[in-house]
Design a protein around this motif. Sequence first.
Motif, mmCIF file in Angstrom:
data_model
loop_
_atom_site.group_PDB
_atom_site.id
_atom_site.type_symbol
_atom_site.label_atom_id
_atom_site.label_comp_id
_atom_site.label_asym_id
_atom_site.label_seq_id
_atom_site.Cartn_x
_atom_site.Cartn_y
_atom_site.Cartn_z
ATOM 1 N N UNK A 116 0.867 -1.476 0.366
ATOM 2 C CA UNK A 116 0.200 0.135 0.101
ATOM 3 C C UNK A 116 1.367 1.515 0.552
ATOM 4 N N UNK A 117 2.090 1.255 1.315
ATOM 5 C CA UNK A 117 2.470 2.226 0.973
ATOM 6 C C UNK A 117 3.510 2.831 -0.960
ATOM 7 N N UNK A 171 2.108 -12.809 -2.761
ATOM 8 C CA UNK A 171 0.918 -14.142 -2.512
ATOM 9 C C UNK A 171 0.627 -13.774 -4.296
ATOM 10 N N UNK A 172 0.583 -14.920 -5.278
ATOM 11 C CA UNK A 172 -0.289 -14.541 -6.725
ATOM 12 C C UNK A 172 -1.452 -15.548 -6.612
ATOM 13 N N UNK A 173 -2.328 -16.087 -5.070
ATOM 14 C CA UNK A 173 -3.321 -16.008 -5.464
ATOM 15 C C UNK A 173 -4.528 -14.997 -4.425
ATOM 16 N N UNK A 174 -3.357 -13.548 -4.022
ATOM 17 C CA UNK A 174 -4.170 -12.944 -3.141
ATOM 18 C C UNK A 174 -4.806 -11.708 -3.914
ATOM 19 N N UNK A 175 -5.618 -11.231 -3.758
ATOM 20 C CA UNK A 175 -6.827 -10.375 -4.869
ATOM 21 C C UNK A 175 -6.008 -8.952 -4.689
ATOM 22 N N UNK A 176 -5.589 -9.063 -3.980
ATOM 23 C CA UNK A 176 -5.695 -7.225 -3.093
ATOM 24 C C UNK A 176 -3.926 -7.370 -3.976
ATOM 25 N N UNK A 177 -3.188 -8.243 -3.663
ATOM 26 C CA UNK A 177 -1.584 -7.588 -3.561
ATOM 27 C C UNK A 177 -1.485 -7.675 -5.648
ATOM 28 N N UNK A 178 -2.205 -8.596 -6.216
ATOM 29 C CA UNK A 178 -2.563 -9.002 -7.794
ATOM 30 C C UNK A 178 -3.012 -7.427 -8.665
ATOM 31 N N UNK A 179 -3.628 -7.093 -7.465
ATOM 32 C CA UNK A 179 -4.619 -5.409 -7.958
ATOM 33 C C UNK A 179 -3.545 -4.083 -8.380
ATOM 34 N N UNK A 180 -3.288 -3.677 -6.623
ATOM 35 C CA UNK A 180 -2.428 -3.269 -6.788
ATOM 36 C C UNK A 180 -0.827 -3.706 -7.360
ATOM 37 N N UNK A 181 -0.213 -4.369 -7.681
ATOM 38 C CA UNK A 181 0.970 -4.447 -8.528
ATOM 39 C C UNK A 181 0.556 -4.498 -10.331
ATOM 40 N N UNK A 182 -0.782 -4.930 -9.846
ATOM 41 C CA UNK A 182 -0.931 -3.755 -11.683
ATOM 42 C C UNK A 182 -1.320 -2.861 -11.594
#
Length: 205
Positions: free
Chosen positions: A48-49, A71-82
């Motif tokens: 988030x930072x 984690x490739x199965x984590x929605x929030x992590x994939x969304x923000x990384x994209x």
Amino acid sequence: SLISLVYQSGNTFTIIDEASSSRATLKVNNGCFGRASKQPCDLDSSLFANWALFRINSLVSTLPWIEGNYDPNNVIQNALLYDITRKQSYLDNLKRLQRNDGSFNGLVYDTSLATLALKQGTAADELTKASEWLKKQQKTDGSWNSNNLQTAVALYGAFGETGTLNLPACTNGIRDGDEAGVDCGGSFCGPCAISISVCGNGICE
């Protein structure tokens, strides 16, 4: 000579920076953020930072550490990384995680953040399904689950920037609901004004 700064995570090697000279100054942007000051690295806090820093065009980056631990199965992590990197692999992971009903994990928060990424990528169908699911979850009082955080994220992620809630237009000439439009927006009494005036006299006109 070519001087390269390489980051290794397991068997993955990433070139962080390169310089074509016999001498070079390379900055290692491999920091991380804890949940509070001087606490150990925390993946979600760092993500988030980094997303916030990216939004203000900061040169500070924590991506190498995040990408090595996400984690490739984590929605929030994939969304923000994209949203930060525009790497197709993160969008592909996100599309794979969407449920048949259009939601992500059946959660307002996850689905709202996913729409941020879907808006940026080639995912029109997925975005439509997610937005429609969110509209169905909205309560009659306008909130999502009577929760300020979920409501704020839904409004910003799904219906802010380029989205819309498609509120009904004012058709009866009375300010009696939350209609869209300059003259009829919001819950006010009285007829719709033909011209706009500033309320300052304490009277509902």
